[in-house]
Design an enzyme around this catalytic site. Structure first.
Site, PDB file in Angstrom:
ATOM      1  CG  ASP A  14      -6.057  -8.108  -1.625  1.00  0.00           C
ATOM      2  OD1 ASP A  14      -4.880  -8.189  -1.270  1.00  0.00           O
ATOM      3  OD2 ASP A  14      -6.435  -7.009  -1.222  1.00  0.00           O
TER       4      ASP A  14
ATOM      5  CD  GLU B 276     -10.269  -6.877  -2.237  1.00  0.00           C
ATOM      6  OE1 GLU B 276      -9.583  -6.512  -2.571  1.00  0.00           O
ATOM      7  OE2 GLU B 276     -11.047  -6.623  -1.077  1.00  0.00           O
TER       8      GLU B 276
ATOM      9  CG  HIS C 171      -2.097  -0.781   0.912  1.00  0.00           C
ATOM     10  ND1 HIS C 171      -2.285  -2.209   1.201  1.00  0.00           N
ATOM     11  CD2 HIS C 171      -3.474  -0.806   0.023  1.00  0.00           C
ATOM     12  CE1 HIS C 171      -3.180  -2.818   0.840  1.00  0.00           C
ATOM     13  NE2 HIS C 171      -3.903  -1.891   0.092  1.00  0.00           N
TER      14      HIS C 171
ATOM     15  CB  CYS D 167     -10.859  -0.347  -8.205  1.00  0.00           C
ATOM     16  SG  CYS D 167     -10.984  -1.636  -6.903  1.00  0.00           S
TER      17      CYS D 167
HETATM   18  C1  PEP Z   1      -6.892  -4.562  -4.738  1.00  0.00           C
HETATM   19  O1  PEP Z   1      -6.865  -5.499  -3.772  1.00  0.00           O
HETATM   20  O2  PEP Z   1      -6.625  -4.742  -5.799  1.00  0.00           O
HETATM   21  C2  PEP Z   1      -7.314  -3.470  -4.315  1.00  0.00           C
HETATM   22  C3  PEP Z   1      -7.780  -2.487  -5.134  1.00  0.00           C
HETATM   23  O3  PEP Z   1      -7.369  -3.031  -2.913  1.00  0.00           O
HETATM   24  P1  PEP Z   1      -6.053  -2.859  -2.107  1.00  0.00           P
HETATM   25  O4  PEP Z   1      -4.934  -2.702  -2.920  1.00  0.00           O
HETATM   26  O5  PEP Z   1      -6.577  -1.724  -1.304  1.00  0.00           O
HETATM   27  O6  PEP Z   1      -6.016  -4.180  -1.199  1.00  0.00           O
HETATM   28 MG    MG Z   2      -7.604  -5.490  -2.031  1.00  0.00          MG
END
Ligand code: PEP
Ligand code: MG
Length: 544
Positions: free
Chosen positions: A455, A431, A188, A502
């Site tokens: 994920d 995900e 992140h 996303c």
């Molecule tokens: C993902 O898992 O692709 C997602 C958009 O959520 P995060 O990266 O915050 O886990």
């Molecule tokens: Mg995620």
């Protein structure tokens, strides 16, 4: 000149001075000093900086979360000026001939003990505030003096690693680039760097921290993954040229503002942006995104020292919705857990946190936390075009519970006479492999899907996204991932739902054509990638 190499996770050239990010728990060393007057002056300067930072935070909090919640920072400013507190620091420096850091830390310990031993619960709680202002003072004692930074302005933050909870607390307006010894491309922190539009390098290796100092002049090349410390004049000129060329390329893309996301043969797609805080709305608008496809609401929780209240959340959601002026804003319910840890949740330490208590699993076991967020979201819904989505869903039973909480909250607000929008779309994140595999069952229950490829990749390929050693095994282009996305798209459309992506893969232009051919309706990317993806879409011809 020293050169260190890691992996660039966001392109761009940054030129500035280094600030080594040191965690608060680093022990303060007691050192004998000859010049106590100089130490007193260092304290005064640090105090001055701390005071104006607090003033800035107070004003921001006042605007964003209201007077009651901002008051704590006013208290901190008062404590920083407290005569007894300052007298203690002064007398420790002068009587023991010691460094400023030691005097602040010793004063902090004494005051914390004093407050903690008081009967009154309010006074006891002040111990944490003393710790807070003392930490701020210590950080300011360690930071390079402002004057040193002035010629290049902002800082290049160098650290062993940065947790999301640490990254969100940095003053983003002062950060020019990140360089970390460890870290993985899909962490992140890397995602935040992309969202914030700043060059970042990870995995430089531990040693680099021994060889750099606060205030060193440096260049970060996010394209090649190189950190150049104390560069010679030729290198500096070469990198300034590269920086100019990159900026020119980016400004050429600005010509695509206001243009449609349409292929040469007429297929359209929405390009939305991902954000983690209201601070990023400016870049979303600048890059002309059609909406916000993912607001990672958990960052609101990471920025807080306690559960954000309904009112605090309401104000933030309202602001995002209002700023986007009727464009779609999809807010994901909080995805705390795994690498995004907030102490006050008191989550158990887990052997495998990515497979642990995370996201909706927390929401469904702590309904009061979930309901507070849903109430804030529905109350804010009248200020724009809101979508709510649930992360980490693995079964229809979980989704059924989430939807039931939404219905209960809507009913509760109706009873209270609160106004809520009737058009809030509900969605589920795809995900986990389980969600993709039962997407035919999930689709009829919601308005949309949003594929979280970060994920989905980690869980499908059994590769911990935090572990850089696994990056060679973690191919997001893997056929298994693409099949799961295609399957979800087919199921979504069969049941009248739309589908977006996303995760980070949404901005991978090598896959834009494949996504369009699958019928993906929306791609949500870090704000600086919106126009790049638009450029790609406009150059494709799918009739071939
Ligand atoms: C993902 O898992 O692709 C997602 C958009 O959520 P995060 O990266 O915050 O886990
Ligand atoms: Mg995620």
């Amino acid at each position: 000149m020293k050169k260190f190499t890691g992996r660039g996770v966001y392109g761009g050239i940054a030129i500035g001075r280094i600030t080594v990010f040191r965690r608060q728990e680093i022990a303060v060393r007691r050192m004998h000093v000859e010049d106590t007057a100089q130490e007193l002056e260092r304290v005064e300067n640090a105090k001055h900086r701390a005071f104006s930072q607090l003033q800035g935070i107070y004003e921001k909090a006042l605007r964003e979360v209201g007077e009651d919640n901002a008051r704590i920072f006013e208290i901190h400013m008062m404590m920083l000026e407290d005569e007894d507190y300052n007298e203690s620091i002064r007398s420790i420096i002068e009587s023991q001939s010691v460094n400023a850091e030691y005097a602040v830390a010793a004063t902090s310990d004494n005051f914390k003990e004093m407050f903690a031993s008081m009967e009154d619960a309010y006074m006891q709680a002040r111990a944490a505030d003393v710790a807070d202002i003392s930490d701020r003072l210590l950080r300011n004692l360690r930071t390079v003096p402002d004057e040193q930074l002035q010629d290049q302005g902002k800082m290049i933050i160098c650290a062993d690693d940065l947790a999301p909870s640490e990254t969100v607390l940095l003053d983003k307006s002062q950060v020019l680039a990140f360089v970390t010894a460890h870290g993985s491309s899909n962490s992140h922190t890397a995602i935040l760097a992309r969202n914030m539009n700043i060059p970042a390098i990870i995995g430089v290796g531990e040693e680099f921290l021994m060889e750099i100092s606060d205030g060193d002049k440096a260049i970060v090349d996010g394209f090649t993954g190189e950190l150049l410390v104390c560069p010679d004049e030729d290198t500096m000129q070469e990198m300034l040229k590269k920086q100019r060329e990159d900026e020119e390329k980016k400004s050429l893309l600005q010509a695509l503002r206001g243009k449609d996301n349409i292929t040469l043969d007429g297929q359209r797609i929405n390009i939305y942006a991902n954000i983690g805080s209201t601070e990023q709305i400016g870049t979303v608008l600048l890059n002309d995104a059609d909406g916000i496809g993912l607001f990672r609401s958990e960052f609101l929780y990471l920025e807080s020292r306690d559960y954000p209240t309904e009112e605090q959340q309401f104000l933030v959601y309202k602001k995002v919705l209002e700023s986007m002026a009727g464009k779609k804003v999809i807010i994901r319910t909080m995805d705390i857990g795994a690498d995004k840890q907030a102490d006050y949740f008191g989550l158990e330490t887990e052997e495998n946190p990515a497979l642990g208590m995370r996201a909706v699993r927390i929401c469904l076991t702590r309904p009061e936390v979930f309901r507070t967020q849903l109430r804030a979201l529905y109350r804010a819904s009248v200020y724009g075009n809101l979508g709510i989505m649930f992360p980490m869903i693995t079964s229809t039973a979980e989704l059924t519970q989430c939807l039931a909480h939404c219905e209960a909250v809507r009913e509760e607000l109706r009873q209270e006479g609160a106004e809520i929008s009737q058009k809030v779309e509900l969605g589920v994140m795809i995900e986990t492999p389980a969600a993709a595999l039962i997407s035919d069952l999930l689709a009829p229950m919601v308005d949309f899907f949003s594929v979280g490829t970060n994920d989905l990749t980690q869980y499908t390929l059994a590769c911990d996204r935090q572990n850089p050693a696994l990056e060679p095994f973690c191919d997001p282009h893997h056929e298994a991932i693409l099949r799961l996305i295609a399957m979800s798209a087919e199921h979504a459309h069969r049941h009248g739902a739309w589908i977006g992506i996303c995760g980070e893969l949404a901005s991978d232009t090598a896959l834009t054509e494949a996504f369009l051919r699958m019928g993906i309706d929306e791609l949500s990317v870090s704000p600086p990638f919106v126009l790049k993806v638009r450029e790609k879409v406009r150059g494709l011809d799918l009739s071939q």
